[in-house]
Design an enzyme around this catalytic site. Structure first.
Site, mmCIF file in Angstrom:
data_model
loop_
_atom_site.group_PDB
_atom_site.id
_atom_site.type_symbol
_atom_site.label_atom_id
_atom_site.label_comp_id
_atom_site.label_asym_id
_atom_site.label_seq_id
_atom_site.Cartn_x
_atom_site.Cartn_y
_atom_site.Cartn_z
ATOM 1 C CE1 TYR A 81 -3.471 -2.665 0.389
ATOM 2 C CE2 TYR A 81 -3.583 -2.613 2.664
ATOM 3 C CZ TYR A 81 -3.885 -2.687 1.467
ATOM 4 O OH TYR A 81 -4.885 -4.023 1.527
ATOM 5 C CE LYS A 132 -6.268 -7.100 1.615
ATOM 6 N NZ LYS A 132 -6.310 -6.584 3.037
#
Lengths: 281, 281, 281, 281, 281
Positions: A151, A205
């Site tokens: 992220y 992810k």
């Protein structure tokens, strides 16, 4: 240990597809995430969804993993121990999420994989890159896969005078596709995914980039590291399912979802639809 | 070691209820806490209260634990070694309380549990989360329970422009119930308690949220980690006893109290009343 | 190791009284402390005073302790190795004095005790509390006493808007007794002494609070940790001797003095008077 | 190991006098130091001077020490491995020079001594004091001498409002003797030298204070640690030789010189003169 | 281990010349570097160029090195494991690139050399100098060469009031040769190269200084450490090949090139020309 690594990876991605239930929000966001569906505060409730829904992994911190160790083992749901975390009580533009548990802790808790969040772009990225790199090295020596929550985040991403070419491209992308946040632009998401590959993650992810086309670039830049789409905050069924289809069409192996499942009053409805999309049944 | 962990836990919470005497204030607040009842500066005096009052644990730093090791052992009161601490001589909006002693130190001093304060929300929360997480891992390996003083604190909590949703909810709660400080609102207290669970604490000590109803949410978010109410600074008997009842009704297993006992000139009065409420005798 | 600890402690406090010669000023203040009596720059000179004066300990850094190891051993004066130090060349409102040598170094240099300065109240108090706590744990395991120079210091102490109750009380004390510096007020000194006890020190060195009465509180808050008065900078004979009497009457076991002895042209005069007060002969 | 320490020390200070060739400037100042006499960039050239000139030590970083290990050994010139260093590319008022190599590295490279620069007065003095203290402890355990480059430096030294008494005296000294830089005043230089003694250095390298008289104080404050004068930047022959004489008359055991030798087109001229002054032949 | 070090070095510089393919840009710049020639995102594509082009080394992070370990081994191209890295998502004037993998990791991945970037001049140079120094020590003990990416960088380099003489000279050089960036001036590049030698690198990668004459000084200041020219961002064929010739004429042993090869649609054209220049065939 290569063999064990492969066997454990196969538990998470059994048929080449993964459907992971994220449940580290009690740490990351706190109990406010449970307000809409208060039952969701209990691991028993979550574990029940995981079992009934055919999830291929559940993401937990060490506290729940330890207190429900027997139940998790009996459920057959592979455990992904999240090794780092931070609370939203401290709000910093440049986040740092420190390693809390070791790879050895994960193994002793019966985990099938370890997870770690990397906020590249934060002024603390040096520490997170280093911690994740070392976790991956150790995990692979011990034969357990490592999953990266990639992220990109931090003040730098909003610095309009930045000399970084990636930001210039991201801003152009955002101008074309206004609905995207800066950390959902293809350039930023692909960069995060690529760092996962460069460091050696087995699975990353990442956020969805809004379209199959742009997400394909993300998947390609991460390859051969596998990609799952991050579920994110609760949105409408249709919109959510359409994102999953987009990601899968782009080559993602599945999703890691939490709130979009267990914040709904009837979590099995959406769960079954997701399962259908990913596994075709 | 699971067995030992259970046995030690049973000393602190023998009948499912706990009544813990906190005595780390000499470090945290200094001798000013002893001014009202100067006898309270002596461990002999405190230990005497603990014995007569039927307390199920006493919280000490290593210095007192070591110098009175024989007396504590003879008293039969389980020792909870507080592993971190800070003085109020350094006043920082974002507190940090560093680990001072190890789990091994606690065991060698004959402790039945270890304690650690976590100021989630401080800019140093990363260090405290990490230290406590590792303490819990090690404590459980050695078969000794870990207790968390879960006290969200720091500049972030007062940041009215914060993007954190928890703060928005907490501010609404405070507007409804003006007597609550921001770190006594259900959202903040429940978040702290939940972090204790996520990290793996066996017991958490938290502030009271003003009502049984709201405290029930705290207890539920921490479950299966047990909850004790923090005594805090000295208040009127009635008010104090009413808080204890509220907490117990909400599912707390007891309290950890210091000043509200030993700052009173006649500590046994209140002690006996507390005992009555918690143990029914 | 308990026995060895007791034996070594008895060397420093042989008859329940201690008279310690401090000689770490070459590091803390530099050679300017030797200007008045240039002979004082030499350890031979200092050691000679210690022997003739019947001192029960001498405080040194590792350099002098090593280079004069044979002479110190032959003198019979117990060595107290000062484990941390800082120069006055770096002037910071929030001081930090880092650990320079280990407990093992002290033992290999033949020390009978280790010493460490703690500036509680400094923004670096966390590091010093931690280092001293760990030194005490290790020292006691190895059977050697630990002495704390407990000197609250730092910007916080002068923060008039501070929320710390200790400071409010200290300011009131200072208004009553104007001659006291803020770090000589009973509240501040007693707090420092108490931290020594809480961490486990065997002996603490603190500033005098101006009167027997107020110093009694300091001694009581530190008990059973023993207290010695810090000599401080050179003052008139009478004033100095009167302070010693005050401290002893309050329960201190003695003093740790440097400049008030060896900065005088005739150090044995004052030394003999001090010896008379402490040991009665 | 005491015997080995003595033997190695005797290599550097064979007849009670030392003449050390400094060659760490490639790191500290970079190639600009070689511009005047480009041959000086080569260790072969430097080693040749050292041999012909009868130097009793050569100061190198690990890179040159390793790549020319055979040549250095054959030359018979004792190697002094400089354990820390910094570049002038980063310009900070409060310098920090981190430890780069270990005592074990020095031994494996065949060194006869280790060197370390201490910038007391810098806000990073804590780290350098600690590193040097630990290096000395380890070096003495391994039987190898430790040499300190004692250079007080940092913003504090220029703080005219400083509460440090050393600075007040230094400023008075500077007003009397205007040609001195603040870090060449007797008070500052003597303080640096004294810290070397207090930490346990066997030899310290310090700046000259402008006169035999004032430098005597420096030597006395460091005693029994030996003192060599730092050569510093290139100056006129006569001035340089006069400084050496002044230092030796004050009790210094010799010099450590680099640029004043190898920056000259004919380094052997000055070298022979220096040798004559130090060794009388 | 000296023998192994020599053997491995010979793989990278087989005939005294080196032609290294850099492929750490996925981490350093992100996928934007692959946009022009999207095939370049795949290691298979890059490895193919390396094999056909006769490269003597390929630079990778641990992720790719591990995932393609068999393919790399079969290709015969020596692996250079890049041990540190940073993303351009965090944009700081004073860069820090932390060590991510160990020398042991490199050996277990089959590497023939390790690489590390040093940003001397950054306020974090202390950490990078220390890390690289220790990597070199360990690498040489294990018999594997260490390559330094010596890139002076940081705010200091642009400080016009700097007291550093190197900067004054660099600014004069830049005024004479306006096309040079400040970190391409001979003084700065030679300083970086020299630090590589002082720390013990076997090979350094540096920027070209614009002319054979000035680059000769760089090579001489690094000698006997070998020098390769850094390829840098994509420029015209002719200009690029002329830089290579200039560097080789100055004594460089070759180049390390990435973007100037694999960003071109037809990478083999330029590759063959480079090979011709370096190896004469």
């Amino acid at each position: 240990m290569k063999e064990e690594l492969g066997e454990r990876m196969k538990r998470i991605v059994p048929t080449g597809k993964a459907m992971i239930l994220a449940y580290d929000q009690g740490f990351e966001h706190g109990p406010r995430d449970f307000l809409g569906n208060p039952e969701s505060r209990k691991l028993e409730y979550i574990l029940d969804i995981a079992k009934k829904g055919g999830f291929t992994g559940i993401v937990l911190h060490a506290g729940l993993a330890e207190k429900y160790q027997a139940g998790i083992r009996d459920s057959g749901i592979p455990l992904i121990l999240k090794l780092n975390g931070k609370s939203e009580l401290y709000t910093e533009e440049d986040p740092f999420s420190p390693q809390l548990y070791s790879v050895a802790d994960a193994l002793s808790l019966g985990a099938s994989a370890v997870g770690y969040t990397v906020y590249s772009g934060s002024k603390h990225e040096d520490q997170m890159h280093k911690e994740f790199a070392q976790i991956i090295r150790e995990a692979h020596q011990e034969g357990i896969p490592a999953i990266g929550w990639m992220y990109p985040r931090g003040k730098s991403l909003f610095d309009r005078k930045s000399s970084s070419k990636t930001f210039k491209i991201a801003q152009e992308e955002k101008e074309k596709e206004k609905s995207l946040a800066i950390d959902e632009t293809p350039s930023i998401v692909a960069y995060g995914a690529r760092i996962g590959l460069e460091l050696g993650a087995d699975l990353v992810k990442v956020k969805y980039t809004g379209s199959t086309d742009s997400f394909k670039w993300v998947v390609e830049c991460a390859s051969p590291t596998k990609v799952v789409m991050s579920g994110g905050e609760m949105i409408e069924d249709e919109e959510f399912l359409s994102k999953i289809k987009g990601a899968l069409n782009a080559g993602a192996v599945g999703i890691a979802v939490g709130r979009n499942v267990w914040q709904r009053p009837e979590p099995m409805d959406i769960t079954n639809k997701i399962h259908q999309i990913i596994f075709g049944s």
